[in-house]
Design a protein around this motif. Structure first.
Motif, PDB file in Angstrom:
ATOM      1  N   GLU A 154       2.422   6.910  -3.417  1.00  0.00           N
ATOM      2  CA  GLU A 154       1.196   6.238  -3.861  1.00  0.00           C
ATOM      3  C   GLU A 154       0.242   6.016  -2.693  1.00  0.00           C
ATOM      4  OE1 GLU A 154      -0.187   1.954  -5.819  1.00  0.00           O
ATOM      5  OE2 GLU A 154       1.929   2.489  -5.719  1.00  0.00           O
ATOM      6  N   ALA A 155       0.794   5.568  -1.542  1.00  0.00           N
ATOM      7  CA  ALA A 155      -0.049   5.337  -0.366  1.00  0.00           C
ATOM      8  C   ALA A 155      -0.668   6.642   0.123  1.00  0.00           C
ATOM      9  CB  ALA A 155       0.783   4.693   0.746  1.00  0.00           C
ATOM     10  N   GLU A 156       0.132   7.720   0.106  1.00  0.00           N
ATOM     11  CA  GLU A 156      -0.384   9.020   0.536  1.00  0.00           C
ATOM     12  C   GLU A 156      -1.499   9.494  -0.400  1.00  0.00           C
ATOM     13  OE1 GLU A 156       1.238  13.582   1.379  1.00  0.00           O
ATOM     14  OE2 GLU A 156       2.618  11.983   0.768  1.00  0.00           O
ATOM     15  N   LEU A 157      -1.293   9.256  -1.701  1.00  0.00           N
ATOM     16  CA  LEU A 157      -2.308   9.652  -2.684  1.00  0.00           C
ATOM     17  C   LEU A 157      -3.592   8.862  -2.476  1.00  0.00           C
ATOM     18  CD1 LEU A 157      -3.110  11.261  -5.179  1.00  0.00           C
ATOM     19  CD2 LEU A 157      -2.047   9.492  -6.591  1.00  0.00           C
ATOM     20  N   ARG A 158      -3.453   7.547  -2.238  1.00  0.00           N
ATOM     21  CA  ARG A 158      -4.639   6.728  -1.986  1.00  0.00           C
ATOM     22  C   ARG A 158      -5.372   7.198  -0.728  1.00  0.00           C
ATOM     23  NH1 ARG A 158      -5.113   2.120  -4.973  1.00  0.00           N
ATOM     24  NH2 ARG A 158      -3.265   1.467  -6.172  1.00  0.00           N
ATOM     25  N   SER A 159      -4.594   7.549   0.305  1.00  0.00           N
ATOM     26  CA  SER A 159      -5.206   8.039   1.544  1.00  0.00           C
ATOM     27  C   SER A 159      -5.974   9.335   1.297  1.00  0.00           C
ATOM     28  CB  SER A 159      -4.123   8.254   2.603  1.00  0.00           C
ATOM     29  OG  SER A 159      -4.671   8.802   3.781  1.00  0.00           O
ATOM     30  N   ARG A 160      -5.384  10.206   0.500  1.00  0.00           N
ATOM     31  CA  ARG A 160      -6.050  11.475   0.200  1.00  0.00           C
ATOM     32  C   ARG A 160      -7.308  11.251  -0.624  1.00  0.00           C
ATOM     33  NH1 ARG A 160      -1.155  15.759  -1.222  1.00  0.00           N
ATOM     34  NH2 ARG A 160      -0.196  15.746   0.853  1.00  0.00           N
ATOM     35  N   LEU A 161      -7.230  10.329  -1.585  1.00  0.00           N
ATOM     36  CA  LEU A 161      -8.412  10.034  -2.392  1.00  0.00           C
ATOM     37  C   LEU A 161      -9.530   9.452  -1.537  1.00  0.00           C
ATOM     38  CD1 LEU A 161      -6.773   8.516  -5.607  1.00  0.00           C
ATOM     39  CD2 LEU A 161      -7.897  10.735  -5.390  1.00  0.00           C
ATOM     40  N   HIS A 162      -9.139   8.570  -0.580  1.00  0.00           N
ATOM     41  CA  HIS A 162     -10.130   8.002   0.335  1.00  0.00           C
ATOM     42  C   HIS A 162     -10.759   9.098   1.185  1.00  0.00           C
ATOM     43  CE1 HIS A 162     -12.089   5.108   2.926  1.00  0.00           C
ATOM     44  NE2 HIS A 162     -11.500   5.633   3.983  1.00  0.00           N
ATOM     45  N   GLN A 163      -9.913  10.033   1.640  1.00  0.00           N
ATOM     46  CA  GLN A 163     -10.423  11.140   2.449  1.00  0.00           C
ATOM     47  C   GLN A 163     -11.375  12.018   1.628  1.00  0.00           C
ATOM     48  OE1 GLN A 163      -7.351  13.629   4.036  1.00  0.00           O
ATOM     49  NE2 GLN A 163      -8.722  14.780   5.355  1.00  0.00           N
ATOM     50  N   ASP A 201     -13.161  11.014  -0.917  1.00  0.00           N
ATOM     51  CA  ASP A 201     -14.410  10.256  -1.094  1.00  0.00           C
ATOM     52  C   ASP A 201     -15.303  10.406   0.135  1.00  0.00           C
ATOM     53  OD1 ASP A 201     -13.711   9.417  -3.600  1.00  0.00           O
ATOM     54  OD2 ASP A 201     -12.886   7.490  -2.939  1.00  0.00           O
ATOM     55  N   LYS A 202     -14.686  10.321   1.330  1.00  0.00           N
ATOM     56  CA  LYS A 202     -15.476  10.460   2.555  1.00  0.00           C
ATOM     57  C   LYS A 202     -16.052  11.873   2.683  1.00  0.00           C
ATOM     58  CE  LYS A 202     -14.072   8.648   6.389  1.00  0.00           C
ATOM     59  NZ  LYS A 202     -13.246   8.323   7.575  1.00  0.00           N
ATOM     60  N   GLN A 203     -15.244  12.861   2.306  1.00  0.00           N
ATOM     61  CA  GLN A 203     -15.721  14.233   2.364  1.00  0.00           C
ATOM     62  C   GLN A 203     -16.875  14.455   1.392  1.00  0.00           C
ATOM     63  OE1 GLN A 203     -12.112  16.384   1.576  1.00  0.00           O
ATOM     64  NE2 GLN A 203     -11.530  16.509   3.735  1.00  0.00           N
ATOM     65  N   GLN A 204     -16.750  13.868   0.197  1.00  0.00           N
ATOM     66  CA  GLN A 204     -17.828  14.004  -0.785  1.00  0.00           C
ATOM     67  C   GLN A 204     -19.106  13.327  -0.287  1.00  0.00           C
ATOM     68  OE1 GLN A 204     -16.062  12.426  -4.369  1.00  0.00           O
ATOM     69  NE2 GLN A 204     -15.382  14.444  -5.048  1.00  0.00           N
ATOM     70  N   GLU A 205     -18.922  12.192   0.407  1.00  0.00           N
ATOM     71  CA  GLU A 205     -20.093  11.501   0.957  1.00  0.00           C
ATOM     72  C   GLU A 205     -20.782  12.372   2.007  1.00  0.00           C
ATOM     73  OE1 GLU A 205     -21.188   7.344   3.320  1.00  0.00           O
ATOM     74  OE2 GLU A 205     -19.166   7.680   2.547  1.00  0.00           O
ATOM     75  N   VAL A 206     -19.962  13.039   2.837  1.00  0.00           N
ATOM     76  CA  VAL A 206     -20.531  13.942   3.849  1.00  0.00           C
ATOM     77  C   VAL A 206     -21.251  15.106   3.175  1.00  0.00           C
ATOM     78  CG1 VAL A 206     -19.968  15.562   5.695  1.00  0.00           C
ATOM     79  CG2 VAL A 206     -18.855  13.328   5.620  1.00  0.00           C
TER      80      VAL A 206
END
Length: 377
Positions: free
Chosen positions: A220-229, A231-236
Motif C-alpha cells: 500500500e505504501a509503495e502504491l501511494r508513493s507511485r501515485l504521488h510520483q 501526480d508530480k509527473q503529471q504536474e510537470v
C-alpha cells in the motif's frame, strides 16, 4: 452395512453394502480391527471388542476404516453377541453429525488450530483476567524472533504497555470485541481481541488473534508513493504543455498545443493570472495556433480567462485561432466583441509593441503640458 463375525473378530458374513464400502479387504476370515486405518482407533476398537467378549455387553465405537478406494472413512461400529453367544452380529454406519462424537470434534478442532498457527502468518494468544499470558503461538512469531510461549506467565500489560492492544484487552475484559491496527516488533498487525468465557459464561480472560499484514502495508505504501510520483509527473507535464513565456518586457505568451480540455484550461487560468500579477505584465497572448479542437466548455472558459486578464489591468489577446475553433466560439453565441484577436503570434506581438510605443510617446507629451491645459504661444 451388516456383518456376522466370530468372537475373535474374524468376518463370517458381510452384506453387499459393506463389501462395496470397504472393498476386497473385507473378505471372509479378515478381522474388523485389521480394516481400521488409524492406530489409535485400532486400540479403541480392540478394547471395546474385548469388553464385548468378556461381558457380553453391546459395543459402539467410532473408528476410521480404509474404504474400497484406499481412502479414510469414519464409521460407527455397533455390535452384540448372538443369542447362542458363539458369534457377533453387527453393523457399520456413517457418522451423520459431529454432535454424535464430541471427542472426535474436539480432536478435529485442535488439529485445525495447529494447522492454522503453523501455516498462516498469525499469532494466537490468550491471557487470564489479570493479563497474564497463558498461550502464545503462531507462524508470525518467527519473524519477530520469538519462540512459542516464550512470554508465557508474563503480564501483557507490562510487555506491550502504551500500545492499542492493551486498551483493546481492557475493553474485551469488559465484554467487548475489538479490532485494531498497530505496529509492534517492526511489523504491522491487524488484531482482534475477544472475551474468553468459561463454561459458566463468565469472562476468564481474553483471546487475541494478530494477523501479520506487513506485506500488504508495504504494498500500500509503495502504491501511494507511485501515485504521488505520478501526480508530480503529471504536474510537470501540465507545466511543460502550457509554458508561460515572457517574450517582451511586460508581454507574456501562452502557447497551447493539442486538444484543450476543461481541466487543462482551469490550470492555465490559475497559472497565467498568477504570472501576470508576479510580472506586472501589460499584455497576455493566448496562442492557439497549435490547438486543433476545443469543446464548448473550453471556449467559454477562454472568454472568461480574457475577462479575468482585463480585471487585472492587462490586455488579453487571442492569436492563431483555427477555423474549426472559431466556428465553435461563434456557434456558442459568445460575445467576442471585447476580445482582441490576431492572425498569429507575430501579429499579436507586433500589436503589443505598437501599443506600448504609442503609450510611451503619449506619456512625455502629457507630462510637459501646463496646468491650464493649453500650450503657451
Amino acid at each position: 452395512m451388516l456383518f456376522v463375525a466370530g468372537l475373535d473378530g474374524g468376518l463370517r458374513q458381510t452384506s453387499d453394502a459393506l463389501q462395496r464400502a470397504l472393498g476386497a479387504a473385507a473378505v471372509r476370515g479378515a478381522t474388523l480391527v485389521s480394516l481400521v486405518d488409524d492406530a489409535a482407533d485400532a486400540r479403541s476398537f480392540e478394547v471395546a471388542w474385548a469388553r464385548l467378549q468378556e461381558s457380553g455387553d453391546p459395543m459402539q465405537v467410532a473408528v476410521t476404516f480404509r474404504d474400497a478406494h484406499g481412502g479414510r472413512r469414519a464409521l460407527v461400529c455397533s455390535a452384540a453377541r448372538s443369542p447362542s453367544h458363539d458369534a457377533v452380529y453387527g453393523s457399520l454406519r456413517g457418522v451423520v453429525t459431529c454432535n454424535q462424537e464430541p471427542s472426535k470434534r474436539s480432536s478435529l478442532k485442535a488439529r485445525v488450530l495447529d494447522h492454522v498457527v503453523e501455516h498462516i502468518s498469525i499469532v494466537v494468544w490468550t491471557t487470564d483476567r489479570d493479563g497474564i499470558l497463558l498461550f502464545n503461538e503462531g507462524k508470525a512469531l518467527r519473524k519477530c524472533n520469538i519462540e512459542p510461549n516464550q512470554f508465557a506467565g508474563m503480564s501483557m500489560f507490562e510487555l506491550y504497555k502504551g500500545l492499542p492492544t492493551i486498551d483493546n484487552m481492557r475493553r474485551s475484559l469488559a465484554g467487548e470485541l475489538t479490532h485494531s491496527h498497530e505496529e509492534v516488533h517492526g511489523l504491522h498487525w491487524e488484531s482482534w481481541v475477544v472475551p474468553f468465557r468459561g463454561d459458566t459464561g463468565e469472562i476468564e480472560g481474553v483471546l487475541g488473534i494478530s494477523l501479520d499484514v506487513t506485506e500488504a502495508k508495504n504494498t500500500e505504501a509503495e502504491l501511494r508513493s507511485r501515485l504521488h510520483q505520478i501526480d508530480k509527473q503529471q504536474e510537470v507535464i501540465r507545466t511543460l504543455s502550457t509554458p508561460i513565456i515572457e517574450v517582451w518586457s511586460g508581454v507574456l505568451t501562452l502557447p497551447m498545443v493539442g486538444i484543450v480540455d476543461s481541466v487543462r484550461t482551469a490550470d492555465v487560468m490559475e497559472s497565467l493570472l498568477g504570472r501576470i500579477v508576479e510580472k506586472q505584465a501589460r499584455f497576455a497572448i493566448l496562442d492557439l495556433t497549435g490547438v486543433e479542437m476545443v469543446d464548448t466548455k473550453v471556449a467559454s472558459h477562454l472568454i472568461e480567462l480574457v475577462t479575468a486578464i482585463r480585471l487585472l489591468g492587462a490586455e488579453g489577446i487571442v492569436a492563431g485561432i483555427k477555423p474549426n475553433v472559431a466556428h465553435t466560439m461563434v456557434a456558442l453565441g459568445l460575445d467576442l466583441s471585447q476580445i482582441t484577436t490576431q492572425q498569429n503570434l507575430r501579429a499579436a506581438l507586433g500589436h503589443c509593441i505598437r501599443k506600448m510605443s504609442a503609450e510611451k510617446q503619449l506619456s512625455p507629451t502629457r507630462a510637459a503640458a501646463p496646468a491650464g491645459g493649453a500650450p503657451s504661444g
